[in-house]
Design an enzyme around this catalytic site. Structure first.
Site, PDB file in Angstrom:
ATOM      1  N   ILE A  17     100.928 -20.216 -27.195  1.00 52.83           N
ATOM      2  CA  ILE A  17     101.291 -20.668 -28.797  1.00 52.83           C
ATOM      3  C   ILE A  17     102.667 -20.994 -28.247  1.00 52.83           C
ATOM      4  O   ILE A  17     103.489 -20.489 -27.524  1.00 52.83           O
ATOM      5  CB  ILE A  17     101.366 -19.467 -29.584  1.00 52.83           C
ATOM      6  CG1 ILE A  17     101.810 -19.782 -30.830  1.00 52.83           C
ATOM      7  CG2 ILE A  17     102.115 -18.053 -29.075  1.00 52.83           C
ATOM      8  CD1 ILE A  17     101.417 -18.697 -31.998  1.00 52.83           C
ATOM      9  N   SER A  18     102.929 -22.317 -28.800  1.00 54.86           N
ATOM     10  CA  SER A  18     104.179 -22.953 -28.340  1.00 54.86           C
ATOM     11  C   SER A  18     105.441 -22.270 -28.850  1.00 54.86           C
ATOM     12  O   SER A  18     105.492 -21.441 -29.722  1.00 54.86           O
ATOM     13  CB  SER A  18     104.295 -24.477 -29.028  1.00 54.86           C
ATOM     14  OG  SER A  18     103.160 -25.177 -28.473  1.00 54.86           O
ATOM     15  N   GLN A  19     106.644 -22.473 -28.311  1.00 55.49           N
ATOM     16  CA  GLN A  19     107.779 -21.781 -28.638  1.00 55.49           C
ATOM     17  C   GLN A  19     108.072 -22.545 -29.903  1.00 55.49           C
ATOM     18  O   GLN A  19     108.009 -24.011 -30.464  1.00 55.49           O
ATOM     19  CB  GLN A  19     108.942 -22.540 -27.790  1.00 55.49           C
ATOM     20  CG  GLN A  19     110.311 -22.012 -28.094  1.00 55.49           C
ATOM     21  CD  GLN A  19     111.391 -22.802 -27.220  1.00 55.49           C
ATOM     22  OE1 GLN A  19     111.009 -23.737 -26.227  1.00 55.49           O
ATOM     23  NE2 GLN A  19     112.612 -22.323 -27.322  1.00 55.49           N
TER      24      GLN A  19
END
Lengths: 812, 238
Positions: B87-89
């Protein structure tokens, strides 16, 4: 006693085989950065065992056969158990910048793999300690075993998957254990455990636990998550584990740098992963060149816009895309060079129909050879030498290859390629593009230096660079780029929405037109590198982009200490991609090697009685510390240097490590006689030996490059024999200072002997990693000269010890 | 910054007790993201609009990560979600959302659903989000999670994102979260004139830059690459 020798041979073969196997396996499940850590771990195992034996010598001596057999059995068991456990440590190198637990996991891997080497070393150490009357023969079988182990594992890796090669290797210490158990007083309990272990093996229990668990973040793991994707074939070999994957529902469409103005879509492709990463593709080709039209819309196609029916050399042919690129553009002939014969077999045989028999095309000639070796040996001149993308973007982008030697992109290599081009011919190299640029600029800096080394006064007139949003292609012409060629390059780039980063008459407005950046960094950088103040630019640039050379072939190393605080500070602000974490792993490995060496080797020695004359402890300690550094520095530098000659790190480790072990052992065995002879003549044996080391190391600094150049194109067997012949005299000399020192210590204070082993082992453990760091920072030659300084310093200390020692009788 | 550190440390030790803890952590995360956006005090840098920050403050990120990662869900960093994906930053998600300049009546295509977080943030801002995932287990999990959270304006499907989603094309914006060696030509075709496409460039845990592809009203394509952070590669040029 006779049973001991085959047992020693088997243990020694298994230990070196396991070491090489772990390097392979960890390159597959993780990345290359573990290779030198494994050498450090193996040395730590030997160091810890020395301390262990020193502490328990009397107890173990009384039960020699039992202790040997039990250790051999435990070696066999832990080879398998630790292999399985090590793979279960959830280490994720890519998460290192986010999660400090990863450092803990890294240490855990270090400690887990230490265990088998410890048991192997206990066997060897016990034999040396308890059977001193046959020490010469023990040495002999130990060394022969090491050599055989290296040959065995390389052969095994051609025929077996790594986990099956492991099962083969673990039978060696099991047999050694059986041999020694038969003369042990505790043979019954030993045989019960052996039988149990054998039963588990035959039931196939370990095999279920040994499947390779690749990092979830390697290209292969990711590809296999995609719906309906499946592995078609695995091919194991020492040069890499090749995995062919098909993905029918979400096809691979590998076309790096494809113009976003294109209307052409890549055909169906099979992916071939090497060690779970570095993807190359095999294109489906039915003879219709129209299906390959997408190839003309990549930055890599640039040289073909300038050449009519060129004679082409493709270095790193892989799955054949670059060969198709040449054929698509009407190449007259294509010589395709690929290091791994198993890779070419896939394209030529296994998937020949899918690949449209591309390697059987009459215009194509395939050479399963290493690129530098091929070029050095070849007399041909080419209109175009083409080097495509040989690594994955993920690997290039994450700095994962920081410690990988690459002799493809060095000043010497580029100069060599250029001398194999026709007048007006070209060298074209395509790379992934990072922002801010790193490898792209480093390649340009390397090319400029290569041109200057060939006496070219104005490299700017022979270079062209274009870029897409993720790739750049560098063109180096053997001659000045003419006006019509420059115009063709412009047409090619503009029609495909590529930006120009360099042309002899470049104008700044064309450098940032289609793929806009906040600044045209590649153009700015090239301009600066071609200017008068290029040194100042290299100094001021926040990444290390000085040209790679054969002496420092770390093309993928961009780390600068001065940049670290800034990139760490912006880590969570989207700056994580600026961190070159591959180098940070090396630093972490050095720190843990130092700590492990101190706590597991030196600290336990405090329990050993410390009795030696005042003022002798420090010089004796310094002597063995220096020897530890010096030996490993030279050995590690040679491993890295010989990668160029022997074509692959694993071959280099196998040959250089075995060579040093065998010949240093011979030197060690001969040291006593030599010392006596020289002392009778009134000469210091160490001065003579260090003189020999200095002679050979200095000679090799000058001799190796031309020798490599002369013989690099020869067969593997010739090169291996030559390598061993080169290593032998140096290693024989290097094997002597340690036993000579021990002899002197025995005269001064026998109580220091365990410390001598421990301190030397401690230095070796650190040096295996430190040597790589120093080579990256200063080059192999500096590491070798540093090692030589250590030897000289040690010989001076030896001289002071000679004056200190009393005329006591020699040790018993 | 300090506040977030204390909150994260507190919850790392004690664990999250209830929903209000998550709300506090989420608010702190939004503050954190805002802080970093201000830190990039480059006139060319991407500023974060209030609308995007409100959306970031609304989406329950902890509901979209695996249970083992929940306690870290409001840290400003990428997290593993299984299957080799992340899950992206949050900071990167905010920047990507900002770059496509979302409007309330936009139809957006997302290629690479992953955890569903980016789709949820977009769904707070636009009319409808169409999202395609190539990993079956992730597609299922995201569908269940997004339904549970009540997002009715997100439609998902399992399949090849290379050819976009023809039935719902053209799109006002396209967000590609999956890695690609090139920008798929069919996606460019499905982008409306004046539309924007954004692609993160870099590895799973290490986003290097954000690629913004803009299609002019005449169909001309230009890309711009943004560093997520202001970083001048030469010393002495700050």
């Amino acid at each position: 006693m006779r049973r001991l020798f085959p047992a020693i041979l088997l243990i020694s073969a298994a230990a070196i085989g396991y070491e090489l196997l772990l390097m392979r396996v960890l390159s597959i499940v993780q990345w290359h950065h573990f290779a030198y850590m494994i050498i450090s771990i193996a040395l730590l195992g030997y160091g810890v065992s020395g301390t262990f034996i020193a502490l328990l010598r009397h107890r173990l001596e009384a039960r020699f056969e039992t202790a040997f057999s039990a250790s051999a059995l435990l070696f066999s068991i832990t080879m398998v158990v630790c292999f399985a456990l090590g793979q279960r440590v959830p280490f994720n190198a890519l998460e290192l910048v986010w999660d400090s637990n990863q450092l803990l996991y890294l240490s855990l891997i270090y400690l887990v793999f230490l265990v088998p080497f410890f048991f192997a070393a206990v066997c060897i150490g016990l034999a040396f300690t308890c059977r001193q009357q046959v020490i010469g023969r023990i040495y002999f079988f130990d060394l022969v075993g090491a050599g055989l182990g290296a040959i065995l594992i390389i052969g095994a890796l051609f025929a077996l998957m790594p986990q099956n090669a492991l099962l083969l290797m673990m039978t060696l210490p099991l047999v050694a254990s059986l041999i020694m158990a038969s003369v042990s007083r505790a043979r019954i309990p030993l045989m019960i455990v052996q039988a149990g272990w054998l039963a588990l093996l035959l039931a196939g229990v370990p095999q279920q636990q040994l499947a390779l668990k690749l990092s979830d973040y390697k290209g292969l793991s990711q590809a296999l998550q995609v719906i309906d994707s499946r592995v078609l074939k695995n091919v194991s070999g020492p040069l890499g584990l090749l995995t062919v994957v098909d993905s029918p529902s979400v096809p691979f469409r590998h076309a790096p740098g494809l113009s976003f103005g294109t209307h052409h879509i890549p055909p169906r492709q099979l992916a071939v992963f090497t060690d779970g990463d570095s993807m190359t593709t095999i294109n489906r080709f039915d003879g219709d060149l129209g299906s390959l039209a997408y190839l003309g819309d990549m930055t890599a196609a640039l040289p073909y816009s300038l050449l009519e029916k060129p004679e082409v050399l493709v270095l790193g042919a892989g799955g054949g895309s670059d060969v198709l690129l040449a054929l698509y553009h009407g190449a007259k002939s294509v010589d395709a060079v690929e290091l791994n014969p198993q890779m070419t077999e896939l394209v030529q045989d296994t998937y020949a129909d899918f690949a449209g028999l591309v390697y059987d095309d009459p215009r194509v000639t395939l050479y399963p050879m290493e690129a530098r070796g091929f070029v050095a040996k070849s007399d041909s001149l080419y209109d175009l030498i083409h080097i495509g993308l040989l690594d994955s973007f993920a690997a290039a982008g994450a700095g994962v290859q920081a410690q990988s030697e690459s002799y493809i992109y060095t000043v010497e290599a580029i100069a060599e390629y250029l001398t194999h081009t026709t007048a007006g011919g070209m060298l074209a190299i395509t790379r992934w593009l990072k922002h801010p640029p790193r490898d792209g600029l480093k390649l340009i800096a390397t090319a400029i230096e290569a041109l200057e080394s060939l006496g070219i006064e104005q490299p700017a007139k022979q270079l062209a660079v274009i870029r897409s949003w993720n790739t750049s292609t560098l063109l180096i012409k053997n001659g000045v780029l003419e006006a019509d060629e420059v115009a063709s390059i412009r047409r090619f780039a503009h029609s495909r929405s590529f930006d120009i980063a360099w042309l002899p008459d470049i104008e700044s407005h064309e450098t940032n037109r289609f793929n806009k950046l906040d600044r045209p960094y590649l153009y700015d950088g090239t301009m600066a590198l071609l200017g008068d103040r290029s040194d100042a630019f290299l100094e001021r640039y926040k990444f290390y982009i000085e040209p790679a050379t054969d002496n420092r072939p770390y093309y993928f190393h961009f780390f600068k200490w001065t940049t670290l605080p800034e990139v760490i500070a912006v880590r969570t602000a989207g700056g994580a991609g600026l961190i070159e974490w591959g180098y940070l792993i090396l630093i972490a490995t050095l720190a843990q090697a130092t700590l492990a060496g101190f706590f597991l080797i030196l600290l336990p020695l405090w329990r050993v009685e410390r009795q030696w004359p005042a003022g002798t402890g420090a010089p004796m300690g310094a002597y063995f510390l220096l020897l530890g550094f010096a030996f490993l520095f030279i050995e590690m530098a040679f491993i890295q240097k010989f990668i160029l000659f022997l074509a692959h790190p694993l071959y280099s480790v196998a040959v250089v490590l075995s060579g040093f072990l065998v010949f240093a052992g011979i030197g060690s065995a001969y040291s006593q006689k030599l010392a006596e002879r020289l002392e009778r003549l009134g000469r210091s044996p160490l001065t003579v030996v260090v003189g020999g080391i200095a002679l050979f190391t200095l000679l090799y600094l000058f001799l190796l490059p031309p020798l490599f150049q002369r013989f690099i194109g020869y067969s593997d067997s010739t090169k291996i024999v030559l390598s061993i012949a080169l290593i032998a005299p140096l290693a024989v000399c290097m094997g002597m200072p340690f036993p000579l020192g021990l002899r002197r210590v025995a005269e001064i204070a026998t109580g220091f002997i365990p410390w001598a082993w421990g301190i030397n082992g401690f230095a070796s453990v650190i040096s295996a990693v430190l040597a790589t760091m120093l080579a990256i920072e200063f080059g192999f030659n500096a590491v070798i000269l540093l090692a030589l300084s250590c030897y000289v310093l040690a010989s001076l200390i030896y001289a002071t010890l000679a004056r200190t020692s009393s005329p006591s009788p020699p040790p018993r | 910054m300090k506040r977030l550190t204390y909150i994260v440390l507190f919850f790392a030790v004690t664990g999250f007790a209830d929903e209000s803890d998550y709300t506090a952590a989420r608010e702190a995360m939004v503050e954190d993201v805002r802080y970093y956006a201000q830190l990039a005090h480059d006139p060319d840098a991407v500023g974060l609009s209030d609308a995007v920050m409100t959306a970031m403050g609304s989406v329950e990120r902890h509901e979209l990560v695996p249970a083992s990662q929940r306690r870290y869900s409001y840290e400003n960093r990428p997290l593993p979600i299984g299957y080799g994906q992340t899950i992206s930053q949050p900071y990167i998600v905010a920047l990507m959302t900002e770059l496509i300049a979302p409007d309330a009546d936009d139809i957006v295509l997302e290629v690479g659903t992953g955890s569903g977080y980016q789709a949820a943030v977009l769904a707070e801002l636009v009319d409808h989000v169409y999202s395609i995932e190539i990993i079956s287990a992730l597609a299922d999990r995201a569908r269940v999670d997004l339904e549970r959270l009540g997002y009715e304006n997100i439609s998902g499907k399992l399949g090849d994102g290379y050819y976009g989603w023809e039935e719902h094309a053209p799109f006002d914006a396209i967000v590609v979260t999956a890695a690609a060696s090139h920008v798929p030509p069919p996606l460019i075709e499905q982008l409306k004139p004046g539309g924007r496409m954004v692609i993160p460039v870099g590895g799973r845990f290490l986003t290097q830059t954000l690629l913004l592809l803009e299609k002019s009203d005449t169909g001309e394509i230009v890309t711009r690459q943004f560093g997520a952070v202001r970083f001048v590669p030469l010393t002495g040029e700050h």
